[in-house]
Design a protein around this motif. Structure first.
Motif, PDB file in Angstrom:
ATOM      1  N   ASP A 214      91.599  48.504  87.547  1.00 33.08           N
ATOM      2  CA  ASP A 214      90.375  47.727  87.345  1.00 33.08           C
ATOM      3  C   ASP A 214      89.237  48.633  86.889  1.00 33.08           C
ATOM      4  N   ASP A 215      89.151  49.813  87.499  1.00 28.23           N
ATOM      5  CA  ASP A 215      88.076  50.762  87.231  1.00 28.23           C
ATOM      6  C   ASP A 215      88.667  52.136  86.943  1.00 28.23           C
ATOM      7  N   VAL A 216      87.868  52.966  86.275  1.00 31.14           N
ATOM      8  CA  VAL A 216      88.293  54.332  85.952  1.00 31.14           C
ATOM      9  C   VAL A 216      87.144  55.294  86.248  1.00 31.14           C
ATOM     10  N   GLN A 231      88.130  49.456  79.402  1.00 32.07           N
ATOM     11  CA  GLN A 231      87.535  49.146  78.105  1.00 32.07           C
ATOM     12  C   GLN A 231      86.261  49.947  77.878  1.00 32.07           C
ATOM     13  N   GLU A 232      85.450  50.080  78.924  1.00 29.61           N
ATOM     14  CA  GLU A 232      84.199  50.837  78.799  1.00 29.61           C
ATOM     15  C   GLU A 232      84.471  52.330  78.626  1.00 29.61           C
ATOM     16  N   LEU A 237      85.266  56.784  71.039  1.00 32.62           N
ATOM     17  CA  LEU A 237      86.287  57.740  70.614  1.00 32.62           C
ATOM     18  C   LEU A 237      85.726  59.156  70.502  1.00 32.62           C
ATOM     19  N   GLN A 238      84.493  59.277  70.035  1.00 30.83           N
ATOM     20  CA  GLN A 238      83.891  60.601  69.909  1.00 30.83           C
ATOM     21  C   GLN A 238      83.723  61.247  71.284  1.00 30.83           C
ATOM     22  N   TRP A 239      83.296  60.440  72.262  1.00 32.42           N
ATOM     23  CA  TRP A 239      83.121  60.965  73.620  1.00 32.42           C
ATOM     24  C   TRP A 239      84.458  61.416  74.190  1.00 32.42           C
ATOM     25  N   LEU A 240      85.518  60.647  73.967  1.00 34.12           N
ATOM     26  CA  LEU A 240      86.846  61.028  74.441  1.00 34.12           C
ATOM     27  C   LEU A 240      87.289  62.356  73.833  1.00 34.12           C
ATOM     28  N   PHE A 264      89.160  45.266  63.994  1.00 35.28           N
ATOM     29  CA  PHE A 264      89.147  44.841  65.389  1.00 35.28           C
ATOM     30  C   PHE A 264      87.709  44.826  65.888  1.00 35.28           C
ATOM     31  N   GLU A 265      87.306  43.705  66.497  1.00 34.87           N
ATOM     32  CA  GLU A 265      85.965  43.622  67.050  1.00 34.87           C
ATOM     33  C   GLU A 265      85.808  44.567  68.235  1.00 34.87           C
ATOM     34  N   ARG A 266      86.847  44.699  69.028  1.00 35.86           N
ATOM     35  CA  ARG A 266      86.885  45.656  70.132  1.00 35.86           C
ATOM     36  C   ARG A 266      88.255  46.306  70.145  1.00 35.86           C
ATOM     37  N   LEU A 267      88.312  47.504  70.684  1.00 35.90           N
ATOM     38  CA  LEU A 267      89.543  48.287  70.651  1.00 35.90           C
ATOM     39  C   LEU A 267      90.575  47.725  71.610  1.00 35.90           C
TER      40      LEU A 267
END
Length: 289
Positions: A214-216, A231-232, A237-240, A264-267
């Protein structure tokens, strides 16, 4: 059961020339009944944080609140009896901790150690064994006569027999092939849902993060640098890349599809999300395809 870290710092070999920071100003909440993944590079503080969950380590400063129990630098071992029963830890290669002469005795050891009668302990052990998929016919076998996968399930049953309210998983699929990993992770999800546990997973497998959590919480150099939904956390991608974190395999595939003209509107992070997002485009063809 809620778990809250309040301004927690931990230093290995504090007040010595070899002092090393393990955790730095951790403020983190694991909400009751949620499934949280903890990720980060080797040495980021993940295992140090886990060991605070049942006070194997106590903070150098700050406090960890587990349910109604407050753990501070001065908390004594005699005050931690209930806490350590409520927080069950599954370490890497948990089968290495099997030691009794039969499966049933091994799983019944923890409840007997916590004051249950032999009959009560055996009943609890049987229920835990059924929960992890171990048949009654295996109860009187030596644990080391079982297959590797069965041994791991017996070890997990031993933790569940403590009847914990919190289940902590430290790389629990280490050494397993992809099918075995999925089976064990599906098992943990089933246990999480059936027993309404607060589940905390440390993993390097990003697919497990997006499929189960649920959370990370992302750790780096002993600090929490990001907390949110999968999702958040995986949206930037740059931060990752800056923090040397990989996308899950579906996200990596999506990057290749974008290069081929798909939009894609969201990844999408899971296979189900990808199928939903890509199906209309396949029916009409990608924009540039």
């Amino acid at each position: 059961m809620d778990i809250t870290f309040k301004n927690v710092n931990y230093t290995y070999q504090a007040n010595s020339p070899l002092a090393t920071v393990g955790l730095k100003n951790i403020n983190l909440e694991f909400r009751s009944g949620t499934y949280t993944a903890i990720i980060g590079q080797t040495g980021s503080g993940k295992s140090t944080l886990l060991q605070h969950l049942n006070a194997l380590l106590r903070p150098t400063s700050g406090e960890v609140v587990v349910g109604s129990q407050v753990v501070t630098p001065t908390t004594k071992n005699k005050e931690l009896y209930d806490l350590r029963r409520k927080v069950g830890l599954v370490f890497q290669f948990p089968e290495s901790q099997l030691f009794e002469e039969t499966v049933l005795k091994d799983v019944a050891f923890a409840p007997k150690n916590f004051g249950k009668s032999e009959d009560e302990a055996n009943q609890i052990a049987k229920e835990a064994l059924r929960l992890v998929g171990i048949d009654e016919s295996l109860e009187n076998k030596m644990p080391f006569d079982l297959s590797g996968g069965q041994m791991r399930r017996v070890a997990i049953a031993g933790v569940l027999a403590m009847e914990p309210e919190v289940l902590v998983l430290d790389e629990p699929t280490a050494g397993l092939d992809p099918l075995g990993r999925q089976q064990i992770m599906d098992l943990f999800l089933s246990i999480h849902q059936k027993r309404h546990l607060t589940t905390i997973l440390v993993t390097h497998q990003m697919d497990d993060v997006v499929n189960y959590a649920d959370d990370v919480a992302v750790l780096e150099h002993g600090e929490v640098i990001k907390f949110g939904t999968p999702q958040e956390v995986f949206a930037d991608l740059q931060w990752l890349n800056e923090h040397n974190l990989e996308l899950p395999s579906t996200g990596q595939l999506v990057q290749q599809l974008i290069k081929k003209g798909f939009q894609f509107e969201r990844l999408p992070l899971t296979e189900a999300e990808l199928i939903t997002a890509i199906k209309p485009q396949l029916e009409r063809g990608p924009e540039n395809g």
